[in-house]
Structures are given as structure tokens and as C-alpha cells.
Write an enzyme that holds these catalytic residues in place. Structure first.
Site, PDB file in Angstrom:
ATOM      1  N   GLU A 472       0.845  -1.184   0.000  1.00  0.00           N
ATOM      2  CA  GLU A 472       0.000   0.000   0.000  1.00  0.00           C
ATOM      3  C   GLU A 472       0.890   1.246   0.000  1.00  0.00           C
ATOM      4  OE1 GLU A 472      -3.434  -0.483   2.334  1.00  0.00           O
ATOM      5  OE2 GLU A 472      -4.271   1.451   1.780  1.00  0.00           O
ATOM      6  N   GLU A 741      -2.132   0.443  13.379  1.00  0.00           N
ATOM      7  CA  GLU A 741      -3.325   0.836  12.625  1.00  0.00           C
ATOM      8  C   GLU A 741      -4.604   0.520  13.419  1.00  0.00           C
ATOM      9  OE1 GLU A 741      -3.699  -1.341   8.970  1.00  0.00           O
ATOM     10  OE2 GLU A 741      -5.088   0.120   8.129  1.00  0.00           O
TER      11      GLU A 741
HETATM   12  C1  RAM Z   1      -6.506   1.900   4.452  1.00  0.00           C
HETATM   13  C2  RAM Z   1      -5.354   2.776   4.692  1.00  0.00           C
HETATM   14  C3  RAM Z   1      -5.593   4.102   5.352  1.00  0.00           C
HETATM   15  C4  RAM Z   1      -7.017   4.530   5.382  1.00  0.00           C
HETATM   16  C5  RAM Z   1      -7.835   3.905   4.308  1.00  0.00           C
HETATM   17  C6  RAM Z   1      -9.284   4.324   4.330  1.00  0.00           C
HETATM   18  O1  RAM Z   1      -6.288   1.177   3.287  1.00  0.00           O
HETATM   19  O2  RAM Z   1      -4.351   2.069   5.345  1.00  0.00           O
HETATM   20  O3  RAM Z   1      -5.034   4.226   6.603  1.00  0.00           O
HETATM   21  O4  RAM Z   1      -7.056   5.919   5.272  1.00  0.00           O
HETATM   22  O5  RAM Z   1      -7.755   2.523   4.357  1.00  0.00           O
END
Ligand code: RAM
Length: 973
Positions: A472, A741
Site C-alpha cells: 500500500e 493501525e
Molecule cells: C486503508 C489505509 C488508510 C485509510 C484507508 C481508508 O487502506 O491504510 O489508513 O485511510 O484505508
């Protein structure tokens, strides 16, 4: 001799920048003074073409009566490309003193006009080297210089990533050039001073060229070639001889190309380097390049080429591993002790053909095995094949990994393993100036701060990314928006965000919508709280650095975003349509869902109001009076609509999530009694969860902030100090060295949230840092005078676990420090206020008569401009300088005995009281009470020994303690 000095001269945020392509660069400086309360009254700037003398002036402002010391625009004669301009500054202060001229500083122009590019884009001849070949390309050109060189510069850019070599050495220490921008619209070039690297004779320029963001695998679904299908480079070397003549060497069809040892290089997947394919001397003279292929001129799809805007990416630190072990599954794993982003430099001595494989990962699973699941398709694998000629050293060129652990395969000496010192972690990120420090008496909070900073480092690799490890690593707008204010405390992000918001503007859609990620590489646009980055980010750069120019530059983009929202909803004042991420990852959503429970229309309308407010404020700053009116009215209407929709008749919120309450309070969508009630209800919602949060990306950054500022600071502190799931310190108890996260990235039982989306290096929840700086340490600004021209220091103390808090921030004016130490007897505040600013201070709970600075009472203190007693403590306005204020601590620990229940509560009190713990003494004897008290380290409650007291007397004392002031509660902690 008094001392007044001008220091830290910068041009466009940079010290002596080499490649400025602006016609009116801006100059800033700091002032050092040995007198408190120093303000600039006037300044003079002189610009000259020669360093010494400043006799031949190009521009002289004369004495300008002004206190402005930031962003003075150059207004002299038109600048010329490739020229160094020297400048120095002198100031006069409010005490009538005149400084000496500062040391001189300079900026150098690069190519001010794109017509000055004489070079061609070149790429290896596709007939001879396939454009899609995996190996990095090598290009070279030999040329001769005949005369004494006065100066030489290379201006270079590439599609893909390039590294530059000259006569056998890498040029510069930048990595991952030319950086990541919205390539089709803007691409950066870099300027290198190569005066010292050239020979009067033969010279060789070499270039290595890889895919990078331009055409490598980026975003999901194995996407590649997002910007183009062919790597290319364009550069020109401009040599100025001593005799005044010039010569230009450019990339052109006479260059040669080959491939070499870098067989494969991808951001997500790593690099393969086969040392047996090295071509020794390829970037030096006398190298036989007859076998090399030709190059052709090409035309990559780029339009505007701009000089480097961001701080270059560099290796900023090296880390040595802390241990090596064999996992239950039998893997040999090295632990670097820190989840870091960068690369490993490997040194080894191994037979030819030895293939060493390094597989990078962030965590171990609950059995102690290395865990790759959360990387998804990213391989994070680096392979090195030895040539076997002795000691070899290698670090990947065109990739980076997010890792704490690395699994090693293929080292021949299985028994002894690779010596730890042969692996060095090189930390890589945009090399911004560290501007923040935050430290407390609580080591876990300190670890949290470290984790926030590491999260920032790892994800500020040229663009603000969500994560640095899985497939990502994209510029998610929502993440950047929630974290920017914290980020700008920790590091100087002026250049970093200037570049990024320009890309946001470049990639903004014609209808004003904002892509989910910037630079735009995935489909999808315009979620609330994500697209709002268009407004929030430029505004924060303005607030922190007083950058009105950037605000003006971005204004149309900010406005376009608000206008975009305006036509979305079912009526002009709401946003209740379309897709949104909502309170992303909020814990109150459905089991295993990414979406929190707060309705999208509430989040979207709240952010609509917020962006409209910031747009109105920006219009005010920029003197756009008509827009001030228009967006002021729009804001009122949105707020009214928000209330109609989400606030009940009797004044509570119709949505019962924490995040809904947070947004209503944070964005001032409610006031008066309704505000009080909503704050109260938010507090209840936190209590309902036994002091735990349920918020996601949208609510978390502001949760503590609104609690603290609406009468529930103690709850905010409890949330910060909460150690069990979910909380900030929960991950710390699990050994985290970065921000996760997910609140439950690793669950209490050691299992993982899921492979799907589980980064252990995601800065969003690190946005608590803003509250730590601004509320706990109280280091803030008056936003009416941005860039900390008027500082505000008004801490809210954090109770017994946070008796010491110290924050500092290196602002554009200089260093600000706010340090608070609370003992049972005293509060000591150590403050540092830079020259040319003033500060509004609150000494919480202080009484005017009790505050001392040194031996002096407050009214006599030099530098104190104004001082008065308020209900909350002593308020002051002070000028620049260092201060140490001391006053008695009105806080203490007391006991409350409730005879009915026979419970003794131990309280910490300031104004209100916070229960620290309770216990029920076995009321058999006074001695046992005393013993219990002693155990709690609370003794000497009264003058006479407790043992002499009867139960009744004891109750009396406790009763008395309940009422009395700290004097009677002698406390021992
Ligand atoms: C995930 C990302 C990010 C977020 C989006 C909506 O893929 O890691 O942190 O902003 O989703």
C-alpha cells in the site's frame, strides 16, 4: 556589551539552498538576545552577488520599521538562473539596540525558465534493452573538460528513480530521487554541486535507473506502469570555467546503456543484487563500454518540471540489531529492537555464488515465529548474491522496507550465523529538522511519544503515507489530515507539506473532489474527513509557519473542495450522500467491520462545517472580504442544519457514539447548555466503557482534546494512561515501538486482528500527540498571530502519574519550552520564549502573592508585561527569554472516610478531586489503620501519632481532612 544577534537565516525554509526556482524567494531569520522581552522594531536586508563586502548591492531594503522576521519576499532586480545570491540581515530592537550584520547566507537559483533545459530525456534503446526488463539500467557518458573549473552543477530528473555517479562516486546523499509527485503534472529535478568532483581531463557521469513509483508495482492488484512504461533520465551538467566561459554536458543520444548487478527492485517486494554482475569502473574513465548498448531520446508524459521542493530522503540514523535467535519454526531471525523503515546494510565475506536472503517483517506471532501475513502481497525480500572476492557490502538502492525483524536465509556458516555487527539498519525518510521534544515522568507515555515520532519517520518517505510495509504505502489524505498538527510539532514539515498539498491541488478533480490518495494512484475520491485534507493541511502549514503564500496558492483548491461538498447533499447545508470511510476502524461498528457506528452524514456534515470555517478564516487572512461573508453565512447554515438533524429538542445528541459527541464539540457545532450536556454525555460514554475509547480515525484525534477543554480533563488523562485494550498504552504494553493501525492489531490473547489490513506502523492514532503538546504541556499558540508569534502556555496537569511534563518546539522564531514539575510542595515552571514573540502564560492554581521568579515576586520580574489573578491561576503576558517560576503546589493527597461503608478513599486533589484508590481498613485497632496507611505510604497525617487516636478521633480527623486544605495533609508519596 549587550547582545543582539540575527541567526538561522533561511530561504524558503532552507539553509543555503542550492536549487531555488522562484522569482521571489522568501527570507526568514531568528533573533538572539540577552535581554528579556526583545522584539524586533526594524530590519534591513541586503542582497549581493559577492559573499564578502556586500559593497556591490543588488538589493537593499533600507531600514524597514516592522516586526516581521519571517517570509520577507525578495523584491530586488529580477533573478538570474544558476546564480548564487548572498544576503545578510540586521535588526533593531525595542530597546533601541542595533545588531551587527548577521553572518551571510545564500540561496542559489536553479533553472528559472523551463526553456533552459537543453538536455533530452534518454532511455536505453528499446531494440537492445527491453523497456520492461527488470534490472536497473545503467547509463554512462564520458566527456572531457579542458580548463580550470570555477563551479559546476548537475540538474537532473528521472522517470522512475535515479542515482547519479560521477568519476566513481555517488553524487549527493539523496535517495529515491526525484521523489514522488503527481508526475504527469509536476516532476521535481534535483540540483547537485559537483565542482569538487570533476577533473580537468576525462570525466564520467553514470546514472542508475529503476522503476520506483513511476512504473513499479504500486497500489493493489499488482498494478504497475501507473505513470508510464519507460524509464528515462534527463540531466545537464553546467560547468563554469575560471575564464568565465561555460560548457554544458547533457543527456543525449551519445550516451551508452547497460544493465548490471541490480536484477530486480520494487518498493513492495525488495531488491535482488547479484554482485557477480557488477561492472567495475562503469562510472569511471577508461572503462571499456564497447559492449554497452545505445540510448534513444524519448518523451515521457510529463509537463511541468519544478525544482526540488521537499527535504530530500536520506539515511538519517543507523541502528544495530539487539539479538538473533532461532524461532520455534526454525527460522534464524534478527531483531533490530525498533520497528523501523529503511534498509539493511549487509557486510559479509562469503564464497562466490552464496545467496543471502533477507525477509523483513514487523512482529512475531504469539508463538514467537516471524509474521509476514500483514504484508499481504508485499514480499519485502532482499537477495544478495556474493561475488566472493573478500569483504562485500551492500544496501538496497531503490526500495525500502518496514521492519523490526528480519529472517536470514542462506548464510553459509549455519553454526555461528552471521555476526550481528554485519547487519546495520539504515533509517530512511524525508530529512526534516526535528523540532519537537516531549517528555514526562511516565515512561510509558514517553514510549508512546517515541512511537509517534517513529511512526512519523517511517511514513514520511517523500509523501505522507498510511503505512510503510504492506502493498500500500500510499498518500492517504485522511491519515495526513488527522496527523498533520502532531507532525508539525515533531518535525519541520513546511517543505514536506508544501510539496504534498501542491500535488493534492494538481490531482484534484475538475468538480473539486479530492482523490483518496495523493498522488492519485487508486480509483475513488471525495470521502468526508479524507478530502478535507485539501483545507486542513494548507491551513496547518499556515498556522505553524505563517505561510500566507501557500495559503493563497492553495486557496482555490480549498474553496473548490467546499464548493464540491455544497452540491453533494440533499440540500446545500448537509452532506448526506455518497460513499464515506466514516469513523474508519471505530470500535463501535459491527464485529469485524472497518466502519465505525457514527453515521456518515453526521461525520460528513461536521467536516463540511469545519472545512467551511477554515475556508472562511483563510479568506479573512487573505483579505477576501466577499468570501469571508459568503463562507461565514454558509457555516452558520451548516451548523443550523447540523443541529436540526442531530441535536434533539432538549439538547442532546441524537447519535450516541463517542465520535459524534467529539465532532460536535470539536468543531463548535453546539454551544451553551447543549454543549455542556453533550460534553457531559461524552464523559458518560467514556465511563460506560470503564475509561475506554470506541473511536476510529475521525474521533480519536480529538477525543482527549474535547474532554480536557470541556471540563473533563481527568477523564482525558485516564484515557491516555489506560493500559488495557483499547488504549494508546495498550500497544505499549505489548511492546510496540510504533503506532498501530488497529487498537487490537495484537489482541490481549496474542492473536492478530487479521492479515487483511493490519499495519504496525500507521501514524493516524498518533494524533494524540497534538493534545500531549497543547494540553498536557500546554504549549500552544494564539491562532490570530500564527507561527507562534504569540505563544500560549496553559497546561492542564495530569495527576499523580504525570508530575513532570516538558515539551519544546523549535518554531520559526526559535525554541519554545514549556516544562512543569510538580512536587508535593511546589510547582516549578521552566519556560523559554524566543525573541520577537510574546507569550500568554497561565500558572494553574497559582496565587499571585505566592509566585516567585528567582527571589523576586512576580510584579518585579523583568520581562513580565502584564500579570493578574484569575480563577484558574495566575495569568501573565511575558516577553522573550528564559524563566523559572516557582509557587506552592495546591495539589495534594487527602483521605475521605465514609463511616457508613467504612471505606477510606484516597484522593488526589487540585480543585476538584480525583479518587486514586479506596480501601476498607480492618477497623480492629488504630494500629491496623495506621499500618494500612503506611502501606499506602501515607503517614504523618497529623502532628500526633495516629496510634494514640480512638476510632472516633480518627473519624474526626478524616472528616476534617475531607474539608481542609493541603496544609493539614502532610503527604508522602
Ligand atoms: C486503508 C489505509 C488508510 C485509510 C484507508 C481508508 O487502506 O491504510 O489508513 O485511510 O484505508
Amino acid at each position: 556589551m549587550t547582545h543582539l544577534q540575527v541567526t538561522n537565516l533561511t530561504c524558503e525554509y532552507r539553509t543555503n539552498p542550492l536549487g531555488i526556482d522562484l522569482n521571489q524567494p522568501r527570507l526568514s531569520w531568528r533573533i538572539e538576545s540577552d535581554r528579556r522581552g526583545t522584539l524586533q522594531r526594524a530590519y534591513q536586508v541586503q542582497v549581493s552577488l559577492t559573499e564578502t563586502g556586500f559593497e556591490n548591492l543588488l538589493w537593499d531594503t533600507g531600514v524597514i520599521e516592522s516586526d516581521q522576521s519571517l517570509h520577507i519576499e525578495y523584491e530586488g532586480p529580477s533573478l538570474v538562473s544558476r546564480t548564487r545570491y548572498y544576503y545578510h540581515v540586521k535588526v533593531w530592537d525595542n530597546f533601541g539596540r542595533e545588531s551587527n550584520w548577521s553572518d551571510s547566507a545564500w540561496w542559489e537559483t536553479a533553472l528559472l525558465d523551463s526553456s533552459e533545459w537543453q538536455a533530452s530525456w534518454i532511455t536505453p534503446n528499446p531494440e537492445e534493452i527491453h523497456p520492461q526488463a527488470e534490472p536497473a539500467f545503467m547509463l554512462r557518458k564520458q566527456f572531457e573538460l579542458k580548463k580550470q573549473i570555477e563551479s559546476a552543477r548537475i540538474y537532473a530528473t528521472g522517470v522512475g528513480l535515479y542515482e547519479l555517479y560521477l568519476n566513481g562516486n555517488k553524487v549527493g546523499d539523496e535517495l529515491l530521487a526525484p521523489g514522488w509527485t503527481s508526475y504527469h503534472k509536476r516532476i521535481q529535478y534535483q540540483t547537485y554541486d559537483v565542482t569538487e568532483n570533476l577533473n580537468i581531463d576525462n570525466n564520467v557521469i553514470g546514472v542508475m535507473l529503476a522503476d520506483g513509483w513511476y512504473k513499479g508495482n504500486l497500489a493493489w492488484e499488482s498494478k504497475r506502469h501507473i505513470y508510464g512504461e519507460q524509464r528515462a533520465v534527463m540531466l545537464q551538467l553546467q560547468v563554469r570555467y575560471d575564464d568565465g566561459t561555460e560548457e554544458v554536458i547533457t543527456s543525449d543520444p551519445t550516451w551508452k546503456a547497460s544493465t548490471g548487478p541490480i536484477l530486480y527492485s520494487e518498493f513492495y517486494h525488495g531488491e535482488t543484487y547479484d554482485a557477480r554482475h557488477e561492472q567495475e569502473g562503469w562510472d569511471e574513465e577508461n572503462f571499456d563500454d564497447t559492449a554497452w548498448k545505445g540510448v534513444v531520446v524519448c518523451h515521457p508524459p510529463v509537463t511541468s518540471i519544478v525544482a526540488q521542493e521537499n527535504n530530500p530522503v536520506r539515511v538519517t540514523e543507523t541502528i544495530l540489531p539487539i539479538s538473533s535467535f532461532v524461532t520455534p519454526e526454525g527460522d534464524t531471525v534478527i531483531d533490530f529492537g525498533q520497528n523501523m523503515v529503511g534498509r539493511i546494510r549487509l557486510t559479509l565475506n562469503a564464497p562466490a555464488d552464496t545467496e543471502i536472503v533477507l525477509k523483513h517483517a514487523e512482529v512475531l506471532d504469539k508463538d514467537g515465529n516471524i509474521y509476514f501475513g500483514n504484508l499481504r502481497t508485499a514480499k519485502q525480500t532482499v537477495k544478495y548474491i556474493a561475488k566472493g572476492t573478500g569483504t562485500e557490502t551492500y544496501a538496497p538502492y531503490f526500495t525500502f522496507q518496514g521492519f523490526r525483524y528480519v529472517k536470514i536465509e542462506g548464510y553459509p556458516d549455519q553454526e555461528n550465523g552471521l555476526p550481528l555487527e554485519n547487519l546495520v539498519g539504515e533509517v530512511i525518510h524525508s530529512d526534516m529538522e526535528l523540532t519537537g521534544e516531549f517528555e514526562t515522568s511516565n515512561s510509558m507515555v514517553n514510549q508512546l511519544q517515541q512511537n509517534i515520532v517513529w511512526g512519523q519517520r517511517g511514513n514520511f518517505v517523500d509523501v505522507p503515507t498510511d503505512c510503510p510495509q504492506r502493498d500500500e504505502r500510499l498518500g492517504w489524505t485522511g491519515d495526513a489530515q488527522v496527523f498533520i498538527r502532531t507532525a508539525l510539532f515533531n518535525y519541520h514539515g513546511g517543505q514536506f507539506f508544501t510539496k504534498w498539498v501542491r500535488d493534492l491541488k494538481a490531482d484534484q478533480l475538475p468538480d473539486g473532489g479530492v482523490p483518496f490518495v495523493i498522488p492519485q494512484v487508486v480509483d475513488g475520491a471525495s470521502s468526508a474527513a479524507w478530502g478535507d485534507a485539501a483545507v486542513i493541511c494548507p491551513w496547518n502549514v499556515y498556522l505553524n509557519y505563517g505561510d500566507e503564500r501557500l495559503l493563497a496558492e492553495q486557496y482555490d483548491s480549498m474553496k473548490a473542495w467546499v464548493e464540491y461538498i455544497r452540491v453533494q447533499g440533499e440540500n446545500e447545508y448537509t452532506w448526506n450522500t455518497g460513499f464515506h470511510f466514516g469513523d474508519w476502524l471505530g470500535l463501535d461498528g459491527k464485529e469485524d467491520s472497518y466502519y465505525g457506528a457514527t453515521p456518515n452524514d453526521l461525520v460528513a456534515t461536521a467536516f463540511y462545517a469545519y472545512s467551511t470555517r477554515l475556508l472562511r478564516d483563510s479568506a479573512t487572512v487573505l483579505n477576501k472580504t466577499e468570501d469571508v461573508q459568503i463562507y461565514g453565512e454558509l457555516l452558520e447554515n451548516i451548523i443550523e442544519e447540523f443541529r436540526n438533524e442531530f441535536v434533539t429538542k432538549n439538547g442532546r445528541l441524537a447519535v450516541s457514539t463517542q465520535t459524534a459527541h467529539v465532532l460536535a464539540l470539536m468543531f463548535d457545532l453546539v454551544e451553551g447548555k447543549v454543549r455542556e450536556r453533550i460534553a457531559h454525555d461524552l464523559n458518560e460514554l467514556v465511563l460506560d466503557h470503564d475509561f475506554h475509547l470506541t473511536t476510529g480515525f475521525v474521533g480519536t484525534p480529538y477525543l482527549c482534546f474535547v474532554l480536557s477543554n470541556n471540563g473533563y480533563h481527568e477523564t482525558a488523562v485516564k484515557l491516555l494512561l489506560q493500559k488495557n485494550f483499547p488504549s494508546w498504552l495498550y500497544s505499549v504494553t505489548k511492546g510496540a515501538t510504533t503506532i498501530w493501525e488497529h487498537w487490537d492489531g495484537i489482541k490481549p490473547d496474542g492473536s492478530f486482528w487479521s492479515d487483511d489490513m493490519n499495519s504496525y506502523n500507521h501514524y493516524a492514532y498518533g494524533a494524540i500527540g497534538d493534545w500531549m503538546y497543547r494540553v498536557l504541556a500546554g504549549l500552544d499558540m494564539d491562532e490570530a498571530l500564527p507561527a507562534y508569534k504569540r505563544i500560549r502556555i496553559q497546561p492542564k496537569f495530569g495527576g499523580k502519574e504525570l508530575t513532570f511534563v516538558r515539551a519544546s518546539h523549535n518554531s520559526m522564531y526559535g525554541k519554545i519550552t514549556s516544562s512543569w514539575n510538580l512536587t508535593n510542595e511546589e510547582v516549578t515552571a521552566e519556560l523559554e520564549i524566543p525573541a520577537n514573540t510574546t507569550a500568554q502564560i497561565l500558572l494553574p492554581y497559582a496565587k499571585l502573592k505566592d509566585v516567585k521568579e528567582g527571589v523576586k515576586a512576580l510584579v518585579e520580574v523583568d520581562g513580565v508585561i502584564d500579570v493578574y489573578q484569575t480563577e484558574d491561576g495566575v495569568a501573565m503576558e511575558i516577553g522573550s527569554g528564559s524563566y523559572r517560576f516557582v509557587y506552592p503546589n495546591e495539589r495534594g493527597i487527602g483521605l475521605v472516610y465514609t463511616p457508613d461503608t467504612k471505606v477510606i478513599d484516597i484522593l488526589a486533589y487540585e480543585k476538584g478531586a480525583e479518587v486514586l484508590g479506596s480501601y476498607i481498613p480492618k477497623i480492629e485497632s488504630n494500629t491496623s489503620i495506621l499500618a494500612s496507611l503506611k502501606k499506602l505510604k501515607i503517614s504523618e497525617l497529623v502532628d500526633q501519632p495516629l496510634t494514640n487516636l480512638s476510632i472516633e478521633q480518627m473519624e474526626e480527623i478524616i472528616e476534617k481532612l475531607n474539608q481542609v486544605e493541603r496544609e493539614t495533609v502532610a503527604v508522602e508519596q
